[in-house]
Write a protein that holds these residues in place. Structure first.
Motif, PDB file in Angstrom:
ATOM      1  N   MET A  69      12.505   2.521   0.361  1.00 46.41           N
ATOM      2  CA  MET A  69      11.603   2.159  -0.465  1.00 46.41           C
ATOM      3  C   MET A  69      10.566   0.733  -0.095  1.00 46.41           C
ATOM      4  O   MET A  69      10.059   1.548  -0.506  1.00 46.41           O
ATOM      5  N   ALA A  70      11.745   0.412   0.757  1.00 44.27           N
ATOM      6  CA  ALA A  70      10.758  -0.667   1.434  1.00 44.27           C
ATOM      7  C   ALA A  70      10.172  -0.449   2.522  1.00 44.27           C
ATOM      8  O   ALA A  70       8.689  -1.547   2.515  1.00 44.27           O
ATOM      9  N   LEU A  71       9.835   0.360   2.707  1.00 43.70           N
ATOM     10  CA  LEU A  71       8.434   0.962   3.858  1.00 43.70           C
ATOM     11  C   LEU A  71       6.922   0.791   2.785  1.00 43.70           C
ATOM     12  O   LEU A  71       6.144   0.909   3.581  1.00 43.70           O
ATOM     13  N   VAL A  72       8.085   1.951   1.560  1.00 49.32           N
ATOM     14  CA  VAL A  72       6.793   1.863   0.423  1.00 49.32           C
ATOM     15  C   VAL A  72       5.837   1.166   0.665  1.00 49.32           C
ATOM     16  O   VAL A  72       5.075   0.292   0.344  1.00 49.32           O
ATOM     17  N   PHE A  73       7.202  -0.193  -0.472  1.00 47.27           N
ATOM     18  CA  PHE A  73       6.086  -1.321  -0.764  1.00 47.27           C
ATOM     19  C   PHE A  73       4.708  -1.535   0.290  1.00 47.27           C
ATOM     20  O   PHE A  73       4.335  -2.608   0.143  1.00 47.27           O
ATOM     21  N   SER A  74       6.073  -2.240   1.981  1.00 49.51           N
ATOM     22  CA  SER A  74       6.017  -2.842   2.639  1.00 49.51           C
ATOM     23  C   SER A  74       4.250  -2.236   2.830  1.00 49.51           C
ATOM     24  O   SER A  74       3.430  -2.471   3.226  1.00 49.51           O
ATOM     25  N   LEU A  75       3.518  -1.068   2.720  1.00 48.10           N
ATOM     26  CA  LEU A  75       2.696  -0.286   3.124  1.00 48.10           C
ATOM     27  C   LEU A  75       1.805  -0.510   2.416  1.00 48.10           C
ATOM     28  O   LEU A  75       0.272  -0.458   2.509  1.00 48.10           O
ATOM     29  N   LEU A  76       1.971  -0.914   0.931  1.00 46.47           N
ATOM     30  CA  LEU A  76       0.997  -0.480  -0.356  1.00 46.47           C
ATOM     31  C   LEU A  76       0.592  -1.899   0.328  1.00 46.47           C
ATOM     32  O   LEU A  76      -0.894  -2.232   0.000  1.00 46.47           O
ATOM     33  N   GLN A  77       1.371  -3.006   0.267  1.00 47.13           N
ATOM     34  CA  GLN A  77       0.804  -4.408   0.689  1.00 47.13           C
ATOM     35  C   GLN A  77       0.176  -4.285   1.791  1.00 47.13           C
ATOM     36  O   GLN A  77      -1.251  -5.476   1.877  1.00 47.13           O
ATOM     37  N   LYS A  78       0.139  -3.825   2.326  1.00 51.49           N
ATOM     38  CA  LYS A  78      -0.569  -4.198   3.868  1.00 51.49           C
ATOM     39  C   LYS A  78      -1.901  -3.334   3.855  1.00 51.49           C
ATOM     40  O   LYS A  78      -2.801  -3.826   3.915  1.00 51.49           O
ATOM     41  N   LEU A  79      -1.883  -2.749   3.296  1.00 54.16           N
ATOM     42  CA  LEU A  79      -3.223  -1.438   2.639  1.00 54.16           C
ATOM     43  C   LEU A  79      -3.573  -2.465   1.425  1.00 54.16           C
ATOM     44  O   LEU A  79      -5.723  -2.063   1.454  1.00 54.16           O
ATOM     45  N   ILE A  80      -3.518  -2.481   0.551  1.00 56.89           N
ATOM     46  CA  ILE A  80      -3.986  -3.965  -0.601  1.00 56.89           C
ATOM     47  C   ILE A  80      -4.394  -5.394   0.580  1.00 56.89           C
ATOM     48  O   ILE A  80      -6.096  -5.671   0.280  1.00 56.89           O
ATOM     49  N   GLU A  81      -3.780  -5.221   1.547  1.00 60.85           N
ATOM     50  CA  GLU A  81      -4.810  -6.473   2.251  1.00 60.85           C
ATOM     51  C   GLU A  81      -5.345  -6.141   3.415  1.00 60.85           C
ATOM     52  O   GLU A  81      -6.450  -7.161   3.344  1.00 60.85           O
TER      53      GLU A  81
END
Length: 88
Positions: free
Chosen positions: A1-13
């Protein structure tokens, strides 16, 4: 789950940086006509278009990208809040 949120945060950045670069390209003549400018237009214009329909330009200044950028930052903050809530 943390990986998904981390990936979404990076994509938004990354998308935020793409928006900033695209907006700054408007200051340079013919910059948006380059290959990079055309690529950024393809990924940024669909997001910016609804904001341009809602927010009219003030004089010669288009403030809709500022609002679009703020909405993207709020989405990022909201995503982080959801992650913290689910992780607790």
């Amino acid at each position: 789950m943390a990986l998904v949120f981390s990936l979404l945060q990076k994509l938004i950045e990354i998308y935020s940086w793409a928006l900033i670069i695209y907006i700054l390209m408007s200051w340079f003549p013919n910059a948006r006509g380059t290959t990079i400018g055309q690529f950024l237009a393809k990924i940024c214009e669909p997001y910016l278009e609804p904001f341009r329909k809602i927010i009219p330009p003030i004089g010669m200044m288009d403030i809709s990208p500022i609002v679009a950028f703020l909405v993207l930052n709020f989405a990022s903050s909201g995503l982080l809040s959801v992650y913290r809530f689910l992780a607790a």
